[in-house]
Design a protein around this motif. Structure first.
Motif, PDB file in Angstrom:
ATOM      1  N   LYS A   1       0.684  -1.119   0.004  1.00 11.99           N
ATOM      2  CA  LYS A   1      -0.143  -0.035  -0.078  1.00 11.99           C
ATOM      3  C   LYS A   1       0.763   1.199   0.034  1.00 11.99           C
TER       4      LYS A   1
ATOM      5  N   GLU B   1      -3.856   3.720   6.025  1.00 14.38           N
ATOM      6  CA  GLU B   1      -2.841   2.529   5.864  1.00 14.38           C
ATOM      7  C   GLU B   1      -1.879   2.782   4.818  1.00 14.38           C
TER       8      GLU B   1
ATOM      9  N   ARG C   1       3.168   9.020   7.587  1.00 15.78           N
ATOM     10  CA  ARG C   1       2.520   8.604   6.532  1.00 15.78           C
ATOM     11  C   ARG C   1       3.195   8.984   4.958  1.00 15.78           C
TER      12      ARG C   1
END
Length: 376
Positions: A186, A216, A243
């Motif tokens: 991801k 995520e 992130r």
């Protein structure tokens, strides 16, 4: 039997992880592999960030970057000396700005002179002299090589060149991957110099919205440059710690592409957009801004990429969320992109360069004389 030619690539330096330097090494290696005798003359620093074919001779005029205003005559003399000692048949200047040195250095030497433009015509990168250098190249070089057909048309429309303007795209600098990226993670990948032109500030603002909906997922931006501190501060300001990663230059770019699940180009302008071809070769779904001369020519919106306006963080976020949330569409985009990337394989582009430098010589005495303007 074909006879190779003595070819010199003249560049500022090879010791920088940047697109023009990478392409210089890539095309020089390809021509050496095809049997030409290739030298690379850097204006400064004899080091290279890129592997060179064993037969390539690489040297530099100066150990460190000098003031070229003060060292102008020494630079011109050094280029001329190299061409004479190496008996150069074809000189490829890897920046049209180098015409300011090359034209006086090669007077009367009778060689084929090619200017290789890596920027698009309407960008001077803050150097007003670049526009004058382009006019010199368009008048006195045998050929000017540009990266896109749109840029070729701009050169012709704006300058009415005496030189032949040829479109040869940048090649994929590594072999076509045997299989596409598995896209099991991801991670959205972006790659390029950390400079304002690449629009990474816009990408970070878009990612703030994306990450609130798919926390995520991770954004990885590979590269180095003058905007690192500003971008790092923006990551903190937007609350994106954990992130977003800015791990620096990807010394093995193929590994970075293989680990990604999507690719984003957020540039405000591009000369070509080599990273797009690289990402396409790995079958990554692409979200790109609609730059005039690179993405607009390389990509087909909705078919092999999602394309959005430049400087539009909301549009960029929407497109990123679309490829993340719609895996079937993402797979379709990636498969189409991978198919298109095959046209940029090094063997194909290398043959085009080979044809350009292997062209039959003109009649004796015509090299170094500006070609007459075509009849209109």
């Amino acid at each position: 039997m074909k006879v190779g030619r003595n070819i010199c690539f003249l560049t500022g330096t090879l010791n920088a992880m940047a697109g023009a330097e990478r392409m210089t090494a890539t095309v020089a290696n390809a021509l050496a592999e095809l049997g030409h005798t290739v030298t690379i003359l850097s204006l400064f620093d004899a080091g290279s960030c890129f592997a060179l074919h064993p037969s390539i001779h690489h040297e530099a005029l100066f150990a460190q970057r000098p003031s070229f205003k003060r060292a102008y005559l020494a630079t011109v003399a050094g280029i001329r000396r190299h061409c004479l000692v190496r008996n150069i048949d074809v000189l490829v200047q890897v920046d049209t700005m180098l015409a300011l040195f090359v034209l006086p250095a090669t007077i009367g030497l009778g060689m084929q002179h090619i200017a290789w433009e890596h920027c698009h015509f309407d960008q001077d990168l803050g150097k007003a002299a670049r526009r004058g250098a382009r006019r010199l190249a368009a008048r006195w070089c045998d050929q000017v090589v540009v990266l896109t057909e749109r840029d070729r048309q701009r050169w012709i429309e704006a300058l009415r060149p005496r030189s032949e303007v040829v479109c040869i795209p940048n090649p994929l600098p590594f072999p076509m991957p045997a299989i596409p990226a598995p896209r099991l993670g991801k991670q959205v990948l972006a790659m390029g110099r950390l400079v304002a032109a690449k629009g990474f500030d816009v990408l970070l603002r878009a990612w703030q919205r994306v990450s609130t909906q798919v926390p995520e997922w991770e954004l990885v931006i590979h590269g180095e440059g003058e905007e690192r501190d500003a971008l790092t501060a923006l990551v903190d300001q937007l609350g994106l710690g954990g992130r977003v990663r800015l791990p620096g230059i990807a010394h093995d770019a193929t590994l970075a592409y293989a680990q990604a699940s999507a690719f984003c180009l957020s540039s405000r302008y591009e000369g070509f957009g080599l990273v797009l071809i690289e990402a396409m070769a790995f079958g990554l779904p692409i979200v790109s801004t609609d730059c005039e001369t690179g993405p607009r020519e390389l990509l087909t919106p909705g078919q092999d990429a999602l394309v959005v306006p430049t400087d539009d963080a909301d549009a960029l976020a929407n497109a990123l969320l679309r490829v993340i949330r719609q895996p079937e569409e993402a797979s379709r985009l990636g498969a189409e992109a991978r198919q298109k990337a095959k046209a940029f394989a090094l063997d194909q582009v290398g043959r085009r360069w080979d044809a350009l430098v292997s062209a039959p010589s003109e009649a004796p005495g015509t090299r170094g004389t500006p070609p007459s303007r075509p009849a209109t």
